[in-house]
Write a protein that holds these residues in place. Structure first.
Motif, PDB file in Angstrom:
ATOM      1  N   TRP A  57       0.832  -1.191   0.000  1.00 47.18           N
ATOM      2  CA  TRP A  57       0.000   0.000   0.000  1.00 47.18           C
ATOM      3  C   TRP A  57       0.878   1.256   0.000  1.00 47.18           C
ATOM      4  N   SER A  58       2.010   1.203   0.714  1.00 46.86           N
ATOM      5  CA  SER A  58       2.906   2.357   0.741  1.00 46.86           C
ATOM      6  C   SER A  58       3.513   2.609  -0.639  1.00 46.86           C
ATOM      7  N   VAL A  59       3.749   1.560  -1.413  1.00 45.46           N
ATOM      8  CA  VAL A  59       4.235   1.734  -2.783  1.00 45.46           C
ATOM      9  C   VAL A  59       3.175   2.468  -3.610  1.00 45.46           C
ATOM     10  N   GLY A  60       1.922   2.063  -3.462  1.00 47.73           N
ATOM     11  CA  GLY A  60       0.835   2.749  -4.159  1.00 47.73           C
ATOM     12  C   GLY A  60       0.695   4.195  -3.722  1.00 47.73           C
ATOM     13  N   LEU A  61       0.893   4.449  -2.434  1.00 53.29           N
ATOM     14  CA  LEU A  61       0.819   5.812  -1.905  1.00 53.29           C
ATOM     15  C   LEU A  61       1.953   6.673  -2.463  1.00 53.29           C
ATOM     16  N   ILE A  62       3.128   6.111  -2.583  1.00 56.08           N
ATOM     17  CA  ILE A  62       4.268   6.845  -3.157  1.00 56.08           C
ATOM     18  C   ILE A  62       4.000   7.166  -4.626  1.00 56.08           C
ATOM     19  N   ILE A  63       3.463   6.222  -5.363  1.00 59.69           N
ATOM     20  CA  ILE A  63       3.128   6.471  -6.765  1.00 59.69           C
ATOM     21  C   ILE A  63       2.067   7.559  -6.876  1.00 59.69           C
ATOM     22  N   HIS A  64       1.084   7.529  -6.006  1.00 60.44           N
ATOM     23  CA  HIS A  64       0.039   8.558  -5.991  1.00 60.44           C
ATOM     24  C   HIS A  64       0.656   9.931  -5.693  1.00 60.44           C
ATOM     25  N   TYR A  65       1.567   9.991  -4.723  1.00 61.06           N
ATOM     26  CA  TYR A  65       2.246  11.247  -4.399  1.00 61.06           C
ATOM     27  C   TYR A  65       3.000  11.789  -5.613  1.00 61.06           C
ATOM     28  N   LEU A  66       3.772  10.934  -6.268  1.00 58.12           N
ATOM     29  CA  LEU A  66       4.555  11.369  -7.428  1.00 58.12           C
ATOM     30  C   LEU A  66       3.648  11.826  -8.567  1.00 58.12           C
ATOM     31  N   ASN A  67       2.503  11.191  -8.698  1.00 58.04           N
ATOM     32  CA  ASN A  67       1.559  11.576  -9.738  1.00 58.04           C
ATOM     33  C   ASN A  67       0.951  12.953  -9.468  1.00 58.04           C
ATOM     34  N   VAL A  68       0.741  13.293  -8.206  1.00 63.31           N
ATOM     35  CA  VAL A  68       0.120  14.570  -7.858  1.00 63.31           C
ATOM     36  C   VAL A  68       1.160  15.686  -7.728  1.00 63.31           C
ATOM     37  N   PHE A  69       2.255  15.429  -7.022  1.00 68.22           N
ATOM     38  CA  PHE A  69       3.215  16.481  -6.701  1.00 68.22           C
ATOM     39  C   PHE A  69       4.508  16.406  -7.511  1.00 68.22           C
ATOM     40  N   GLY A  70       4.760  15.288  -8.167  1.00 71.01           N
ATOM     41  CA  GLY A  70       6.000  15.138  -8.929  1.00 71.01           C
ATOM     42  C   GLY A  70       7.149  14.722  -8.031  1.00 71.01           C
TER      43      GLY A  70
END
Length: 129
Positions: A57-70
């Motif tokens: 889940w943390s991997v998915g959260l990191i991907i979500h962060y990078l998608n929103v904030f770069g």
């Protein structure tokens, strides 16, 4: 123009809100798993397992962060970065196809105006080639 900017701003705020909701759910479920692990720690033996379901889940959260904030510090993958990259690709493709910067009036913000037709009788002989 202001409507377009406002729509883009709303879209960005919605994406950020989605990330923060995702983060809140991650933290809430993480605390729940931690509490379950602590309360059952001595019943089933000293086994710590709460972080195992949180790892993917943390991997998915990191991907979500990078998608929103770069990427932090670089601005890569942000909407501004995406727009700049699109403009670079458009320019590269135009150069490849043989368009010159002067022939692309949209890029410079220029428009072609229709010229009024003049009768040939108004011209002097020096005007004709």
């Amino acid at each position: 123009m202001n409507d377009q900017i406002e729509q883009q701003a709303k879209k960005r705020v919605k994406r950020k809100k989605g990330f923060y909701n995702h983060l809140a759910a991650f933290i809430g479920v993480g605390f729940f798993f931690f509490a379950m692990n602590i309360f059952t720690l001595f019943e089933e033996g000293p086994e710590i397992w709460f972080f195992f379901p949180l790892l993917p889940w943390s991997v998915g959260l990191i991907i979500h962060y990078l998608n929103v904030f770069g990427f932090p510090g670089t601005g890569a993958l942000t909407p501004e970065w995406e727009e700049k990259e699109i403009q670079k690709e458009v320019k590269a493709l135009r150069r490849k196809k043989g368009y010159t910067p002067n022939s692309n009036y949209e890029e410079e913000g220029l428009e072609l105006r229709e010229m009024k037709k003049e009768k040939a009788s108004n011209w002097d002989k020096e005007d004709l080639v």
